[in-house]
Design a protein around this motif. Structure first.
Motif, PDB file in Angstrom:
ATOM      1  N   UNK A 203       0.844  -1.191   0.000  1.00 19.66           N
ATOM      2  CA  UNK A 203       0.000   0.000   0.000  1.00 19.66           C
ATOM      3  C   UNK A 203       0.878   1.238   0.000  1.00 19.66           C
ATOM      4  N   UNK A 204       0.366   2.317  -0.593  1.00 18.11           N
ATOM      5  CA  UNK A 204       1.055   3.603  -0.622  1.00 18.11           C
ATOM      6  C   UNK A 204       0.154   4.635   0.040  1.00 18.11           C
TER       7      UNK A 204
ATOM      8  N   UNK B 175       5.745  -6.412  -7.097  1.00 15.90           N
ATOM      9  CA  UNK B 175       4.812  -5.937  -6.077  1.00 15.90           C
ATOM     10  C   UNK B 175       3.455  -5.584  -6.686  1.00 15.90           C
ATOM     11  N   UNK B 176       2.409  -5.868  -5.949  1.00 16.75           N
ATOM     12  CA  UNK B 176       1.051  -5.431  -6.283  1.00 16.75           C
ATOM     13  C   UNK B 176       0.773  -4.184  -5.454  1.00 16.75           C
ATOM     14  N   UNK B 177       0.681  -3.040  -6.133  1.00 18.81           N
ATOM     15  CA  UNK B 177       0.643  -1.752  -5.445  1.00 18.81           C
ATOM     16  C   UNK B 177      -0.768  -1.172  -5.461  1.00 18.81           C
TER      17      UNK B 177
ATOM     18  N   UNK C 169      -2.220  -5.088   4.377  1.00 16.62           N
ATOM     19  CA  UNK C 169      -1.182  -5.222   3.356  1.00 16.62           C
ATOM     20  C   UNK C 169       0.099  -5.745   3.996  1.00 16.62           C
ATOM     21  N   UNK C 170       0.939  -6.353   3.157  1.00  9.12           N
ATOM     22  CA  UNK C 170       2.217  -6.868   3.649  1.00  9.12           C
ATOM     23  C   UNK C 170       3.183  -5.744   4.001  1.00  9.12           C
ATOM     24  N   UNK C 171       3.044  -4.641   3.296  1.00 10.04           N
ATOM     25  CA  UNK C 171       4.004  -3.555   3.453  1.00 10.04           C
ATOM     26  C   UNK C 171       3.306  -2.241   3.137  1.00 10.04           C
ATOM     27  N   UNK C 172       3.786  -1.154   3.768  1.00 11.95           N
ATOM     28  CA  UNK C 172       3.253   0.177   3.510  1.00 11.95           C
ATOM     29  C   UNK C 172       4.405   1.114   3.171  1.00 11.95           C
ATOM     30  N   UNK C 173       4.282   1.816   2.053  1.00  8.12           N
ATOM     31  CA  UNK C 173       5.240   2.847   1.677  1.00  8.12           C
ATOM     32  C   UNK C 173       4.581   4.198   1.927  1.00  8.12           C
TER      33      UNK C 173
END
Length: 342
Positions: A4-5, A99-101, A28-32
């Motif tokens: 996720x952004x 990555x799926x963004x 989400x696995x990760x957040x930017x």
């Protein structure tokens, strides 16, 4: 990896920001986190650097902070497509090719248009609906009210209390008070006030003429010589007069190479200020002697080679004005190293 952004200025991070981040990490696995308005001179609107904002957010999250990555992005008022491209490029470098963004946040008003501007990045609403906003936090903070303390996470409160004891806070508080004075004056008029100003970009042997501001607004910032247009003068006459008054440099109209209007509505904290930039090119003429006077604490020549390195010293959109005249990108971020999430 599902990524996720979350884009924002986070000036400062408040409780709704933290809730959005927490919910994103659950889904989400990760957040930017994209830190907007990076590389700008500290102001009452943008008091905290990108590094400080990242530290504030990380301090709120404990172990979950390991799944966060941050990328600072400069403002690019006059080229929206380029800003979108800059954000997208920086995020994709961090996220990696597989990555799926998705982009997350709260679509609250017209200022949230960017949530739908990234093409194949789907918008995933955060589900966070809150009346909190950073403007109210800053107004309380600089206005010597304690209300802001209930609007921010505990870790952010601690950072802000420490900052309130510094000389930089006092400078920004004086700037904030000056802006409030301007706003109070505008309330006495029955219609919105629009100001017209001029700025002078002077180039000589690959050096740009700058002044250091000494008034309450942007005190210590670097700026192009300029100011408000007087009632009985043309735009060009205004630019030449302000240049002469602030630096002692008297130029003639034949040195003018180009003009451009800089009209981004939020370019100035003073209100709605449209500035007509004037580009004077002295070409191979050695930089003339200058000295700061009037509204300028000093005047000096800066080699263009050092321009980007000093981006964070510039007042309002003056760095962007220079970039527009020279055809440069306001900021080319250093590509961050890709890190694996833990």
């Amino acid at each position: 990896m599902n990524t996720a952004v979350f884009i924002g200025r986070f000036q400062p991070p408040h409780l709704a920001h933290l809730e959005t981040i927490t919910r994103a990490l659950e889904r989400f696995d990760r957040l930017i986190v994209v830190l907007g308005s990076a590389y700008c001179y500290p102001s009452a609107k943008n008091p905290f650097s990108a590094e400080v904002r990242e530290a504030m957010i990380r301090a709120c999250l404990g172990a979950d902070a390991a799944r966060l990555q941050f990328v600072p992005i400069a403002d690019d008022y006059y080229n929206d497509p380029r800003w979108f491209h800059t954000v997208r490029t920086a995020v994709e470098v961090l996220a990696g090719p597989q990555a799926r963004i998705s982009i997350t946040g709260y679509d609250k008003d017209e200022s949230s248009y960017y949530l739908h501007g990234f093409g194949d990045w789907p918008f995933e609403p955060s589900g966070v609906v809150s009346p909190l906003n950073a403007t109210d936090v800053r107004n309380s903070y600089f206005g010597d009210s304690a209300d802001w303390k209930a609007m921010v996470p505990e870790a952010v409160r601690q950072y802000m209390e420490q900052f309130a004891a510094t000389a930089e806070f006092k400078r920004l508080q004086e700037e904030w008070k000056t802006i409030q004075h301007y706003r109070a004056l505008e309330q006495r008029y029955p219609y919105p006030i629009l100001h017209v100003a001029t700025d002078a970009f002077v180039l000589a042997q690959e050096q740009v003429l700058l002044v250091e501001r000494k008034g309450a607004l942007g005190k210590g910032a670097w700026a192009l010589p300029g100011g408000y247009v007087e009632p009985r003068e043309t735009l060009l006459a205004s630019a030449l007069r302000e240049l002469r008054e602030e630096t002692g440099l008297a130029l003639q109209a034949q040195h003018l190479k180009a003009t451009q209007a800089f009209d981004y509505p939020g370019r100035s904290l003073r209100g709605r200020v449209i500035s007509m930039g004037h580009f004077f090119d002295l070409q191979d003429t050695p930089p003339p002697a200058v000295r700061g006077q009037d509204d300028a604490a000093r005047a000096f020549w800066l080699p263009l080679a050092g321009l980007e390195r000093h981006q964070a010293r510039f007042f309002e959109d003056h760095y962007q004005q220079i970039c527009c005249f020279l055809g440069l990108t306001p900021h080319k971020p250093i590509e961050p190293q890709r890190k694996e999430s833990k």
